[in-house]
Design an enzyme around this catalytic site. Sequence first.
Site, PDB file in Angstrom:
ATOM      1  N   GLY A  73       0.837  -1.199   0.000  1.00  0.00           N
ATOM      2  CA  GLY A  73       0.000   0.000   0.000  1.00  0.00           C
ATOM      3  C   GLY A  73       0.866   1.239   0.000  1.00  0.00           C
ATOM      4  CG  LEU A  82      -2.123  10.041   3.698  1.00  0.00           C
ATOM      5  CD1 LEU A  82      -3.141  10.737   4.584  1.00  0.00           C
ATOM      6  CD2 LEU A  82      -1.036  11.044   3.302  1.00  0.00           C
ATOM      7  CB  ALA A  83      -0.513   4.212   6.612  1.00  0.00           C
ATOM      8  N   GLY A  84       1.291   3.867   4.115  1.00  0.00           N
ATOM      9  CA  GLY A  84       2.298   3.073   3.418  1.00  0.00           C
ATOM     10  C   GLY A  84       3.434   3.916   2.868  1.00  0.00           C
ATOM     11  CG  HIS A  92     -18.861  11.335   5.541  1.00  0.00           C
ATOM     12  ND1 HIS A  92     -19.583  12.469   5.289  1.00  0.00           N
ATOM     13  CD2 HIS A  92     -17.628  11.738   5.907  1.00  0.00           C
ATOM     14  CE1 HIS A  92     -18.797  13.520   5.497  1.00  0.00           C
ATOM     15  NE2 HIS A  92     -17.610  13.107   5.869  1.00  0.00           N
ATOM     16  CB  SER A 133     -15.380  18.177   2.730  1.00  0.00           C
ATOM     17  OG  SER A 133     -14.829  18.495   3.982  1.00  0.00           O
ATOM     18  NE  ARG A 172     -16.608  12.523   9.256  1.00  0.00           N
ATOM     19  CZ  ARG A 172     -15.472  12.347   8.607  1.00  0.00           C
ATOM     20  NH1 ARG A 172     -14.942  11.149   8.516  1.00  0.00           N
ATOM     21  NH2 ARG A 172     -14.868  13.369   8.044  1.00  0.00           N
ATOM     22  CD  GLU A 228     -10.210   3.086   5.835  1.00  0.00           C
ATOM     23  OE1 GLU A 228      -9.621   3.775   4.982  1.00  0.00           O
ATOM     24  OE2 GLU A 228     -11.408   2.791   5.765  1.00  0.00           O
ATOM     25  NE  ARG A 287     -11.725   8.202   9.833  1.00  0.00           N
ATOM     26  CZ  ARG A 287     -12.000   9.302   9.149  1.00  0.00           C
ATOM     27  NH1 ARG A 287     -11.624  10.483   9.598  1.00  0.00           N
ATOM     28  NH2 ARG A 287     -12.662   9.233   8.018  1.00  0.00           N
TER      29      ARG A 287
END
Lengths: 257, 637
Positions: free
Chosen positions: B40, B43-45, B266, B284, B330, B425, B435
């Site tokens: 992945g 952002l994390a990967g 959402h 958003s 949310r 995630e 979240r």
Amino acid sequence: MDLTLHVWRQKNSKSDGHMEIVEAKDVSEHSSFLEMLDVVNENLLGQGKEPIAFDHDCREGICGACSLVINGEPHGPEYGTTTCQLHMRSFKSGQHVYIEPWRARALPVLKDLIVDRTSFDRIQQAGGFVSSNTGSPQDANALPIPKPDADKAFDAAVCIGCGACAAACKNASPMLFVAAKVSQLAILPQGKPERERRVLAMVDQMKKEGFGNCTNQYECEAACPKEISVEHIARMNREYFRAAILEEPEKQGHGGD
Amino acid sequence: MNLDSKIPSGPLEEKWEKHKFEMKLVNPANRRKYDVIVVGSGLAGASAAATLGGHGYNVKCFCFQDSPRRAHSIAAQGGINAAKNYQGDGDSVHRLFYDTIKGGDFRAREANVHRLAEVSRNIIDQCVAQGVPFARDYGGLLDNRSFGGAQVSRTFYARGQTGQQLLLGAYSALNREINRGSVKMYSRTEMLDVVVVDGKARGIIVRNLITGEITAHTAHAVILASGGYGNVFYLSTNAKGCNVTATWRAHKRGAGFANPCYTQIHPTCIPVSGDYQSKLTLMSESLRNDGRVWVPKKQNDKRTAAEIPESERDYYLERKYPSYGNLAPRDIASRSAKEACDSGRGVGPGGLGVYLDFADSIKRLGEDAIKKRYGNLFHMYQKITAENPYKTPMRIYPAVHYTMGGLWVDYNLMSNIPGLFVLGEANFSDHGANRLGASALMQGLADGYFVIPFTLPNYFANEKFEPVNESDPAFKQTLDEVQTRTTKLLSIKGNRSVDSFHKELGKIMWDKCGMARDKSGLEEAIKKIPQLREEFWQNVKVLGDEKDLNQSLERAGRVADFLEFGELMCRDALHREESCGGHFRTEHQTEDGEAKRNDDKFCYAGVWEFKGDGKPSELHKENLTFENVKLATRSYK
């Protein structure tokens, strides 16, 4: 609405391609262009024919995966719109719609409408970054950046790397794509230490990939789904000349001349 | 299953600093001897691969997209939270920690969340140093906005495309490492299994999506940063390619799957318009800063928005939650929209929509100011609906957006399989049962930039590694299994398309395991899903070649996994006899329709162990202990 599609079909990068006629019946004007293709693909599958391959992912105009030259225009007839956000209300029943992949030597077709855009990644790898190690940089507010500069950098940074600029250009030049990154980082103070090296390396890589050069026709700006201005190409040219005069070309990343 | 959370001892505020000091390091000269696989490039990967590459490890990064820049983090719109308190409105690490624990309805680990709040500040510094063009005010300093579930302005943003700018920042850091040779990137390469050798994760099996070739890659550790499973619902705000395959196949190799029933719906998405629809588009949450949510007071009111006078409108969020108003979290905002529509007061075709109205803000601030804040979102809305939101209110409806559940990890982000780490995630760790907005970007980057670079070396330094290579029996066997499964999908030659199965599964999940769930519905789903799965394996039609670019084949493998995973999700939802955050069981609600938790029985993370195909999974529990916050009923009134 009913449409007659003329679609580029090509088995893989080694085989020859051809245009194929596919009828699209009862298309909803509210569906997106890619949803229209989804329905066409389900029908093809039903007839035992392989579905049309095309790149797509987010379907909200931001990932840059979708492409397609539609009736001769990259991303189709709507200004400032990616193919995934193009809706069928832009077409009329009975219309013939020609769907082709991006065409450029440095963006070879992999299958049907899918092209290989790794050349774009390699251009970014050549210099599209600020060399900042993960760690403890100074506080984010220690360096104020005038709002107009931040906004201008942002206007360049919105590039989604889709390749429409190169597809629209008669020289197959991705100059708008390259300029967007060069310009973003040339405007911001964080990009200053590497500005000469960056522009030289990125332009050099662009040439190595076999892309053409810019001759100021501005087709790219008209095709760009993010409406990025050619002003950034002007800034990149200035950066390039400045760097070429100021800098002894570094051996690394500049072909070793 | 060993579920030791390995939370360091000591006071909450000191745990991470102390742990960082106590963890072992790997000498810079030895780092290149360790191979790390990152699956992945979101952002994390991307942040993990870039940072670990920068430290000198030998990193291979894989993504199924044609470029790492396309990972779905790119689509995040609103912003990223950080406890910088630049606005001086009372924010602090402790407040961000508390808001996140409370927002998650007290179902997350205190220590993880506190660490997240601490490192949130470093993230902003890091991104600015990379040249991420965050919004600024005229003094040249960073601007903030507020988001749901918070009463301070702590959200940093870049117009309505914060995810894009942060991901391109991480992508540029990744590119720098690729350029330096410390990271090797494999795009259009999909991970199809994890290889476990002597109990440790030692590699993965991948399929090259261009040539169809299936190969093995060895490593000393495998990091999964493969995102969430929202596409189990078919329609969601996720990108079309988002899937559960990487985490599900790891689960089948022994990794515990925690809280799969925690999904986030959402509140502000563009409503469904037809059955050709392929995905839902998010508007958003930041829009709720300036937009007011309302429905007509009367049922079946067919008048246009403009024809309905102020006195006949129900601004239901402001009415029900006066202190948070339109910025209620949310889960609460989504459920309220559902209630309004279920009571026959929904707007638009089919009555599945509520208004998000900017008229007051446009009157107060002018159209230009609104355009500056949300221009691209209004533009996107107009493109999709052909309606002008500057003139008529937007119509919105809740849609599946994010999944809080994921593979179980300890404090070091390692799953119960040694050497298998899970970030972003894809793990379950920080958001509990719900979240808060602008916290996904924060968690992805926190895990990748500031947590794994410390915890992974500690694992290396404490373990001894036997050499492995691709021809070892474990690799060969796993590769054969993947190969057989892939060939099988093409050999069925049935009558139904992959998409038709996916749509049917999605409908079951949305109807029975969506915004509101109950026992009988879940039991029905648990009966139907295996039948659908069986039909899939007998009647799916996949054309094309195995050794070629074949999008139908890719999708078939992913949908096959969703068909297994969906059942587990329903089982988890069925067992959790309480309502908390995004998990709302209609049997468990207060008199005024709010979620009713049961802390005596369910104050734990439910972790499922795979026991073999066709066998029921086994539930394990990690009890959650709260030493620093008092378990309370969430109130946003």
